[in-house]
Design an enzyme around this catalytic site. Structure first.
Site, PDB file in Angstrom:
ATOM      1  N   LYS A  10      -3.126  -1.317  -7.491  1.00 17.83           N
ATOM      2  CA  LYS A  10      -1.777  -1.858  -7.364  1.00 17.83           C
ATOM      3  C   LYS A  10      -1.190  -2.282  -8.715  1.00 17.83           C
ATOM      4  CE  LYS A  10      -2.405  -3.534  -2.630  1.00 17.83           C
ATOM      5  NZ  LYS A  10      -2.336  -4.728  -1.756  1.00 17.83           N
ATOM      6  N   TYR A  50       4.216   1.691   3.996  1.00 18.46           N
ATOM      7  CA  TYR A  50       3.826   0.480   4.721  1.00 18.46           C
ATOM      8  C   TYR A  50       4.608   0.283   6.016  1.00 18.46           C
ATOM      9  CZ  TYR A  50       0.940  -0.966   0.781  1.00 18.46           C
ATOM     10  OH  TYR A  50      -0.030  -1.045  -0.187  1.00 18.46           O
ATOM     11  N   ARG A  86     -13.946  -0.299   1.552  1.00 21.45           N
ATOM     12  CA  ARG A  86     -13.558  -1.606   2.101  1.00 21.45           C
ATOM     13  C   ARG A  86     -14.525  -2.694   1.596  1.00 21.45           C
ATOM     14  NH1 ARG A  86      -8.596  -1.775   3.986  1.00 21.45           N
ATOM     15  NH2 ARG A  86      -9.134  -3.546   5.284  1.00 21.45           N
ATOM     16  N   ARG A 103     -11.414  -7.317  -5.467  1.00 20.42           N
ATOM     17  CA  ARG A 103     -10.385  -8.337  -5.283  1.00 20.42           C
ATOM     18  C   ARG A 103     -10.806  -9.697  -5.815  1.00 20.42           C
ATOM     19  NH1 ARG A 103      -8.507  -6.127   0.617  1.00 20.42           N
ATOM     20  NH2 ARG A 103      -6.799  -4.794  -0.117  1.00 20.42           N
ATOM     21  N   ASN A 113      -3.432  -8.600  -4.928  1.00 19.64           N
ATOM     22  CA  ASN A 113      -4.878  -8.487  -4.691  1.00 19.64           C
ATOM     23  C   ASN A 113      -5.496  -7.201  -5.242  1.00 19.64           C
ATOM     24  OD1 ASN A 113      -3.996  -6.635  -2.796  1.00 19.64           O
ATOM     25  ND2 ASN A 113      -4.649  -7.821  -1.028  1.00 19.64           N
ATOM     26  N   HIS A 116      -5.638  -1.365  -2.728  1.00 18.17           N
ATOM     27  CA  HIS A 116      -5.427  -1.034  -1.313  1.00 18.17           C
ATOM     28  C   HIS A 116      -6.440   0.032  -0.951  1.00 18.17           C
ATOM     29  CE1 HIS A 116      -3.402   0.414   2.361  1.00 18.17           C
ATOM     30  NE2 HIS A 116      -3.779   1.601   1.926  1.00 18.17           N
ATOM     31  N   GLU A 127      -2.456   8.364   5.024  1.00 18.36           N
ATOM     32  CA  GLU A 127      -2.227   7.890   3.662  1.00 18.36           C
ATOM     33  C   GLU A 127      -2.501   8.962   2.609  1.00 18.36           C
ATOM     34  OE1 GLU A 127      -2.917   3.130   4.442  1.00 18.36           O
ATOM     35  OE2 GLU A 127      -4.463   4.229   3.360  1.00 18.36           O
TER      36      GLU A 127
END
Length: 139
Positions: A10, A50, A86, A103, A113, A116, A127
């Site tokens: 990000k 999103y 994840r 993160r 954070n 993604h 995605e």
């Protein structure tokens, strides 16, 4: 089982110059980047990506943040790539993330954070196709 997942570094992490560290973490965990590009999302592209969160109170601020600067979009491939990514990312709120996760190390708060990642095979398919349509993926 080898699978693909989308990851986004990000704008906050790009501004901190930690792209290399994050990609290194993916590779060290056995996730191979098979497509990568740096982009500056427009507000409308962020809103489309999103859209699933459109009714949530954070939707506008999330889209504004995601269109605030450059981001790095990657397709990662590897065994159990979604679950593995994840785990590497850690909890959405860096304050609650496990030590050593992306993160925890690079995130500032629940909004800024750092990364993604797709949360399911269905989400990953949408995605990946959103940012890498057609034949842009290496094999």
């Amino acid at each position: 089982m080898s699978e693909r997942t989308l990851a986004i570094i990000k704008p906050d992490a790009v501004k901190k110059n930690v792209i290399g560290d994050i990609i290194h973490r993916y590779e060290q965990a056995g996730l191979k980047p098979i497509a990568i590009k740096m982009i500056h999302l427009s507000q409308s592209v962020a809103e489309g990506f999103y859209a699933v969160h459109k009714s949530r109170p954070f939707f506008e601020s999330l889209c504004t943040f995601m269109s605030s600067g450059s981001a790095v979009v990657l397709v990662l491939q590897g065994d159990n790539a979604i679950k593995k990514n994840r785990e590497l990312m850690g909890a959405t709120d860096p304050a609650k993330a496990d030590a050593g996760t992306i993160r925890k190390v690079h995130g500032t708060n629940i909004e800024f954070n750092a990364v993604h990642g797709s949360d399911s095979p269905e989400t990953a398919q949408f995605e990946v196709g959103y940012f890498f349509p057609g034949m842009e993926l290496s094999r």
